[in-house]
Design a protein around this motif. Structure first.
Motif, PDB file in Angstrom:
ATOM      1  N   UNK A 114      84.321 -52.876 -51.697  1.00 12.97           N
ATOM      2  CA  UNK A 114      84.875 -54.020 -50.815  1.00 12.97           C
ATOM      3  C   UNK A 114      84.784 -53.088 -49.377  1.00 12.97           C
ATOM      4  N   UNK A 115      84.493 -51.912 -49.015  1.00 20.34           N
ATOM      5  CA  UNK A 115      84.253 -51.346 -48.210  1.00 20.34           C
ATOM      6  C   UNK A 115      82.836 -51.670 -47.473  1.00 20.34           C
ATOM      7  N   UNK A 116      81.713 -51.388 -48.443  1.00 22.30           N
ATOM      8  CA  UNK A 116      80.213 -51.866 -48.082  1.00 22.30           C
ATOM      9  C   UNK A 116      80.267 -53.336 -47.952  1.00 22.30           C
ATOM     10  N   UNK A 117      80.879 -54.286 -48.363  1.00 21.51           N
ATOM     11  CA  UNK A 117      80.980 -55.707 -47.988  1.00 21.51           C
ATOM     12  C   UNK A 117      81.331 -55.732 -46.605  1.00 21.51           C
ATOM     13  N   UNK A 118      82.609 -55.121 -46.486  1.00 24.41           N
ATOM     14  CA  UNK A 118      83.174 -55.406 -44.921  1.00 24.41           C
ATOM     15  C   UNK A 118      82.353 -54.721 -43.808  1.00 24.41           C
ATOM     16  N   UNK A 119      81.645 -53.689 -44.031  1.00 25.81           N
ATOM     17  CA  UNK A 119      80.908 -53.158 -42.931  1.00 25.81           C
ATOM     18  C   UNK A 119      79.735 -53.956 -42.750  1.00 25.81           C
ATOM     19  N   UNK A 120      78.987 -54.508 -44.023  1.00 29.26           N
ATOM     20  CA  UNK A 120      77.962 -55.540 -43.782  1.00 29.26           C
ATOM     21  C   UNK A 120      78.348 -56.600 -43.207  1.00 29.26           C
ATOM     22  N   UNK A 121      79.589 -57.183 -43.374  1.00 28.76           N
ATOM     23  CA  UNK A 121      79.845 -58.413 -42.918  1.00 28.76           C
ATOM     24  C   UNK A 121      80.171 -58.480 -41.412  1.00 28.76           C
ATOM     25  N   UNK A 122      81.005 -57.373 -40.827  1.00 31.72           N
ATOM     26  CA  UNK A 122      81.319 -57.096 -39.771  1.00 31.72           C
ATOM     27  C   UNK A 122      80.485 -56.345 -38.612  1.00 31.72           C
ATOM     28  N   UNK A 123      79.593 -55.433 -39.330  1.00 30.07           N
ATOM     29  CA  UNK A 123      78.786 -54.574 -38.282  1.00 30.07           C
ATOM     30  C   UNK A 123      77.087 -54.853 -38.537  1.00 30.07           C
ATOM     31  N   UNK A 124      77.005 -55.670 -39.902  1.00 33.88           N
ATOM     32  CA  UNK A 124      75.580 -55.750 -40.147  1.00 33.88           C
ATOM     33  C   UNK A 124      74.967 -54.474 -41.127  1.00 33.88           C
ATOM     34  N   UNK A 125      74.047 -54.598 -41.473  1.00 38.04           N
ATOM     35  CA  UNK A 125      73.189 -53.486 -42.173  1.00 38.04           C
ATOM     36  C   UNK A 125      73.336 -52.001 -41.356  1.00 38.04           C
ATOM     37  N   UNK A 126      72.939 -52.356 -40.195  1.00 40.19           N
ATOM     38  CA  UNK A 126      72.948 -51.358 -39.187  1.00 40.19           C
ATOM     39  C   UNK A 126      74.211 -50.297 -39.456  1.00 40.19           C
ATOM     40  N   UNK A 127      75.474 -51.073 -39.642  1.00 38.66           N
ATOM     41  CA  UNK A 127      76.741 -50.480 -39.611  1.00 38.66           C
ATOM     42  C   UNK A 127      76.767 -49.315 -40.546  1.00 38.66           C
TER      43      UNK A 127
ATOM     44  N   UNK B 270      80.192 -42.330 -37.237  1.00 38.27           N
ATOM     45  CA  UNK B 270      80.406 -42.837 -38.428  1.00 38.27           C
ATOM     46  C   UNK B 270      81.652 -43.635 -38.515  1.00 38.27           C
ATOM     47  N   UNK B 271      82.724 -43.120 -37.912  1.00 46.15           N
ATOM     48  CA  UNK B 271      83.946 -43.786 -37.710  1.00 46.15           C
ATOM     49  C   UNK B 271      84.154 -44.959 -36.763  1.00 46.15           C
ATOM     50  N   UNK B 272      83.075 -45.090 -35.780  1.00 41.40           N
ATOM     51  CA  UNK B 272      83.102 -46.031 -34.683  1.00 41.40           C
ATOM     52  C   UNK B 272      82.570 -47.411 -35.221  1.00 41.40           C
ATOM     53  N   UNK B 273      83.535 -48.415 -35.267  1.00 44.37           N
ATOM     54  CA  UNK B 273      83.268 -49.537 -36.034  1.00 44.37           C
ATOM     55  C   UNK B 273      82.950 -50.782 -35.057  1.00 44.37           C
ATOM     56  N   UNK B 274      83.102 -50.543 -33.770  1.00 45.97           N
ATOM     57  CA  UNK B 274      82.793 -51.673 -32.748  1.00 45.97           C
ATOM     58  C   UNK B 274      81.141 -51.524 -32.327  1.00 45.97           C
ATOM     59  N   UNK B 275      80.707 -52.769 -32.433  1.00 47.04           N
ATOM     60  CA  UNK B 275      79.148 -52.899 -32.013  1.00 47.04           C
ATOM     61  C   UNK B 275      79.106 -52.555 -30.553  1.00 47.04           C
TER      62      UNK B 275
END
Length: 323
Positions: A269-282, A43-48
């Motif tokens: 803001x966290x939800x938006x940032x995750x979707x912007x940087x990692x997509x819905x799969x994030x 869950x904490x892994x942010x990179x694709x």
């Protein structure tokens, strides 16, 4: 003390319910601890993982986890077998306290509904949703500091951020203040209310029908708990991930296994940032292991709870007879 339907929430005295809930949480937590650590790491892994330009500079020395089994293997190779039980002390305390508060609140809310609305005025599913959601909210708020500590201990690698539970309490209190123990409480409450509501509603709807079916390797209660967990966990998982990301914010954010965790502020803001940087799969990182963990955890919890409660009731009756 059970009613005609033999419902879980109406059996036993308050003390017996607390004891049975605590016992169930203790045993369940130890069994699924390794899967919980893997889930938190994912869950904490942010990179694709599919990023062809991913480099050690981006990772800042952190690992790349690919799936449940490879992650477990990586943790064992780099941190030893005990790495799979990191955060188990606060997690055991969390599960014991959480389970006790959860089942007690569930029972008390149900009794309150019976007194105010009437026993047969609400459909069983609606009654279970209200009682389950209330139990989840109260349990989450009361035990939240332990949940935060569990996440932070599970997230740290060989470079210790916190060397012990008492030192972690002192360090967080000194560096982040009282509010530091409640980082991510908002998405925690927002996630647990629908989760527990859906869980108990599904469980109560399936428990009695499945108990009449001869299921191999399982009882109807355990199987109903597994199905209820999968349904509830899938629906509420994104908020659980957001909570974990916010829990590791603060002055120690870049000292965990994943050293490239972005800075987040607020649930939306966290939800938006995750979707912007990692997509819905994030928003669904770690869902597979979470589902794999949720089913046996809830099955073990409910199976243990009902048998522990039956044991405590029998012991209580025997003690009365011996007096």
């Amino acid at each position: 003390m059970s009613d005609k339907s033999g419902r879980l929430k109406d059996e036993g005295s308050r003390t017996q319910v607390v004891a049975a809930g605590a016992t169930a949480g203790l045993i369940s937590r130890f069994v699924i601890a390794p899967l919980d650590v893997v889930k938190i790491r994912l869950q904490l892994q942010t990179h694709s993982l599919s990023d062809p330009f991913l480099s050690q500079k981006d990772l800042r020395g952190g690992p790349v986890y690919r799936g449940t089994i490879p992650t477990m293997r990586h943790i064992m190779q780099t941190e030893g077998l005990t790495g799979l039980w990191k955060g188990n002390v606060p997690a055991e305390l969390l599960y014991v306290c959480y389970s006790a508060v959860q089942f007690t609140t569930y029972r008390q809310v149900t009794i309150l509904l019976h007194r105010t609305v009437g026993e047969d005025r609400l459909p069983p599913a609606a009654e279970s949703f209200i009682a389950g959601g209330s139990a989840g909210a109260v349990s989450t708020a009361v035990t939240y500091p332990l949940d935060l500590l569990r996440t932070r201990f599970a997230a740290q690698g060989n470079d210790k951020v916190y060397t012990s539970l008492p030192r972690a309490l002192r360090q967080i209190g000194r560096e982040e203040g009282f509010r530091g123990f409640f980082r991510g409480l908002g998405p925690g409450i927002a996630q647990i209310v629908p989760f527990m509501g859906i869980f108990f509603a599904t469980y109560e709807s399936l428990r009695l029908p499945l108990s009449q079916i001869d299921l191999p390797f399982s009882t109807g209660n355990a199987f109903a708990g597994m199905i209820a967990s999968v349904v509830a966990k899938t629906g509420s998982f994104p908020l659980d991930l957001v909570r974990k990301r916010i829990q590791v914010q603060g002055p120690t954010r870049q000292r965990y296994v994943h050293k490239n965790i972005p800075e987040y502020r607020g649930t939306v803001a966290t939800v938006k940032a995750i979707m912007r940087n990692e997509g819905i799969r994030g928003l669904y990182r770690g869902l597979t292991v979470s589902l794999f963990k949720a089913a046996p955890a809830s099955a073990v919890t409910l199976w243990t709870y009902e048998r522990a409660l039956r044991l405590y009731i029998t012991m209580g009756e025997k003690a009365v007879q011996d007096m």
